[in-house]
Design a protein around this motif. Structure first.
Motif, mmCIF file in Angstrom:
data_model
loop_
_atom_site.group_PDB
_atom_site.id
_atom_site.type_symbol
_atom_site.label_atom_id
_atom_site.label_comp_id
_atom_site.label_asym_id
_atom_site.label_seq_id
_atom_site.Cartn_x
_atom_site.Cartn_y
_atom_site.Cartn_z
ATOM 1 N N HIS A 79 0.856 -1.200 0.000
ATOM 2 C CA HIS A 79 0.000 0.000 0.000
ATOM 3 C C HIS A 79 0.888 1.245 0.000
ATOM 4 N N HIS A 81 1.346 5.427 -1.882
ATOM 5 C CA HIS A 81 0.889 6.515 -2.768
ATOM 6 C C HIS A 81 2.162 7.241 -3.207
ATOM 7 N N ARG A 88 4.573 18.052 1.737
ATOM 8 C CA ARG A 88 3.624 18.786 2.592
ATOM 9 C C ARG A 88 4.203 19.080 3.978
ATOM 10 N N TYR A 101 -6.161 15.794 10.652
ATOM 11 C CA TYR A 101 -5.971 15.419 9.245
ATOM 12 C C TYR A 101 -7.145 15.899 8.387
ATOM 13 N N ILE A 111 -4.673 16.218 0.934
ATOM 14 C CA ILE A 111 -4.671 15.556 -0.377
ATOM 15 C C ILE A 111 -4.874 16.580 -1.491
ATOM 16 N N TYR A 151 -3.912 11.368 -6.906
ATOM 17 C CA TYR A 151 -3.587 12.786 -6.692
ATOM 18 C C TYR A 151 -3.838 13.596 -7.966
ATOM 19 N N HIS A 184 -10.222 9.251 -4.311
ATOM 20 C CA HIS A 184 -9.352 9.479 -3.147
ATOM 21 C C HIS A 184 -9.804 10.701 -2.351
ATOM 22 N N PHE A 221 -11.553 5.993 -0.848
ATOM 23 C CA PHE A 221 -11.341 6.469 0.523
ATOM 24 C C PHE A 221 -12.708 6.773 1.129
ATOM 25 N N HIS A 249 -10.047 2.028 1.478
ATOM 26 C CA HIS A 249 -9.517 2.752 2.642
ATOM 27 C C HIS A 249 -10.698 2.960 3.594
ATOM 28 N N THR A 297 1.443 5.129 9.768
ATOM 29 C CA THR A 297 0.472 6.217 9.631
ATOM 30 C C THR A 297 -0.132 6.538 10.996
ATOM 31 N N ASP A 323 2.149 2.703 3.505
ATOM 32 C CA ASP A 323 1.232 3.813 3.191
ATOM 33 C C ASP A 323 2.010 5.046 2.745
ATOM 34 N N ASN A 325 3.192 8.277 1.586
ATOM 35 C CA ASN A 325 2.493 9.381 0.924
ATOM 36 C C ASN A 325 2.998 10.686 1.530
ATOM 37 N N PRO A 326 2.749 11.823 0.874
ATOM 38 C CA PRO A 326 3.358 13.069 1.371
ATOM 39 C C PRO A 326 2.657 13.677 2.579
ATOM 40 N N GLY A 327 1.518 13.097 3.012
ATOM 41 C CA GLY A 327 0.795 13.706 4.123
ATOM 42 C C GLY A 327 0.849 12.879 5.389
ATOM 43 N N SER A 328 0.118 11.772 5.397
ATOM 44 C CA SER A 328 -0.031 11.028 6.652
ATOM 45 C C SER A 328 1.112 10.060 6.934
HETATM 46 O O1 NIG Z 1 -3.861 6.228 3.039
HETATM 47 N N1 NIG Z 1 -6.189 8.353 3.801
HETATM 48 C C1 NIG Z 1 -6.145 8.529 2.619
HETATM 49 N N2 NIG Z 1 -5.095 8.482 1.814
HETATM 50 C C2 NIG Z 1 -3.724 8.403 2.241
HETATM 51 C C3 NIG Z 1 -3.159 9.729 2.621
HETATM 52 C C4 NIG Z 1 -3.041 10.622 1.483
HETATM 53 C C5 NIG Z 1 -2.493 11.971 1.821
HETATM 54 O O2 NIG Z 1 -2.652 12.483 2.931
HETATM 55 O O3 NIG Z 1 -1.893 12.521 0.895
HETATM 56 C C6 NIG Z 1 -3.576 7.373 3.333
HETATM 57 O O4 NIG Z 1 -3.160 7.678 4.447
#
Ligand code: NIG
Ligand code: FE
Length: 411
Positions: A79, A81, A88, A101, A111, A151, A184, A221, A249, A297, A323, A325-328
């Motif tokens: 998993h 992204h 971020r 979040y 996102i 994205y 997403h 999601f 998700h 995460t 997981d 990804n640039p955020g979580s």
């Molecule tokens: O799996 N929760 C949704 N999608 C991603 C996070 C994506 C993001 O924050 O860019 C996840 O954590």
């Protein structure tokens, strides 16, 4: 024909079989001490005790000494992204001031911020950046991964992301399995008009993705302020009619019924599950769905950890993934995920190995090829700077992968 012999393996540890391991089976690994492995043209030909003639040095073009270390299957990150524009880091001060979040997402960040940057990035830029991530993953012991779009949230960018992944799967040593995550988030231009967005994905993007073989799975999601269960059901049922495998998700922040939907539709996996309740757990068990747990995460969001022990108790196959990804979760280090599996999920080292090899391999449709060390399977393996799995799960913050071997090639 080219042959490689890996000798002097202190402990070769692996799950066995090409199926998802749930319940007691999750903790069953074979351990072979003082072993050798003979690889022929990228395939595991023989696994023997050291000194057995089928694995003799004379039979090999090249010999590698594992120096008494642990060898496991190459890790499978089920998993990620990993295709995205920008980063971020600007969200951290907001988080430290207490923003959640979903607060950041509702304010047009999260996102949606990455969506803006990914729409702006051209193919080459995304290709180069993702290639760098794949290189890093290989050095950390990952030899197969899943990667999602999501994205773009428009036709052009979603397809651009999937084409980046398709090209990397062809050109990079890593095996990359693609998932279309068109649902997403709700893009700005469809805010308040979520059903029309789902119609657009089903009517236009999903058929194109299928026709051009750009993904094997579809994902959605389900969350407050993102998609509800009805919208998600429509999207996933459409994906199913086109022959895609399904991923969901669900229950990342709130339990809204996403796990139940995954169970009813027989999804390949259901992801996050931090807030899953007993009903959701029963649905996963009933539907034979793999729980794709993402402990890094939880760590990064300062959230709870998914009830992995309860899942194992109920016979649900547990997989663990980054997981990335640039955020979580801006980390692609699956070794750290294993540490968290040990300390936070309280899984055993054997259960953990299953959760980062055969279970995710099955959840992304690669269980016949990778995820275990068995004769006839792809020669994807890792020599670790550790004598056993206990050491690997205990030490953290260093890269303990000494040598990753992908299809019999030292990478
Ligand atoms: O799996 N929760 C949704 N999608 C991603 C996070 C994506 C993001 O924050 O860019 C996840 O954590
Ligand atoms: Fe995710």
């Amino acid at each position: 024909m080219s042959t490689l012999l890996i000798k002097n393996i202190g402990c070769l540890q692996t799950p066995v079989g090409s199926f998802s391991h749930g319940g007691k089976k999750q903790g069953e690994n074979v351990k072979m001490h003082n072993a050798s492995v003979l690889i022929e043209d990228g395939i595991l030909r023989k696994i023997c005790s050291d000194g057995v003639s089928a694995c003799s040095e004379a039979a090999a073009d090249m010999v590698l000494d594992a120096e008494g270390n642990l060898v496991t299957p190459g890790l499978v990150d089920g998993h990620t992204h990993m295709v995205f524009g920008g980063y971020r880091q600007n969200e951290i001060p907001l988080k430290l001031k207490g923003a959640g979040y979903l607060d950041i997402l509702r304010a047009g960040g999260g996102i949606l911020d990455t969506v803006r940057k990914t729409r702006e990035a051209d193919f080459q830029e995304l290709y180069k950046k993702t290639e760098g991530f794949l290189d890093e993953m290989l050095t950390l012991g990952v030899t197969t991964c899943e990667a999602k779009s999501g994205y773009g949230l428009d036709f052009e960018t979603e397809i651009k992301m999937l084409e980046v992944l398709k090209k990397l799967n062809e050109e990079h040593p890593m095996d990359v399995v693609s998932t279309f995550l068109g649902a997403h988030a709700v893009p700005e231009e469809y805010k308040g008009n979520e059903d029309a967005f789902i119609d657009m994905l089903c009517g236009c993007v999903i058929p194109y993705v299928k026709e051009h073989a750009l993904a094997e799975f579809c994902d959605v999601f389900i969350e407050d302020s993102v998609f509800n269960v009805q919208q998600s059901r429509r999207y996933l049922e459409c994906a199913r009619t086109y022959g895609f495998g399904l991923k969901v998700h669900a229950d990342e922040i709130e339990a809204l019924g996403g796990s139940q939907l995954a169970g009813q539709l027989g999804a390949a996996s259901c992801e996050h599950l931090i807030s899953i309740d007993e009903e959701g757990l029963a649905a996963l068990a009933e539907g034979g769905v793999t729980a794709m747990c993402l402990p890094a995460t939880s760590f990064y969001l300062g959230a709870r950890f998914a009830p992995a022990r309860r899942m194992i108790e109920l016979g649900i196959p547990v997989a663990m993934a980054s997981d990335f990804n640039p955020g979580s979760c801006p980390s692609l280090n699956l070794q750290f995920v294993m540490n968290l599996g040990y300390l936070k999920y309280r899984m055993t080292p054997e259960e953990i190995l299953t959760a980062v090899t055969v279970n995710p391999a099955c959840a992304i449709g690669r269980g016949q090829l990778v995820g275990t060390l068995e004769e006839g399977k792809q020669a994807d393996l890792v020599i670790w700077n550790a004598p056993n799995m206990e050491m690997l799960c205990y030490r953290f913050g260093s890269n303990l992968a000494l040598q990753t071997i992908k299809k019999g090639i030292l990478v």
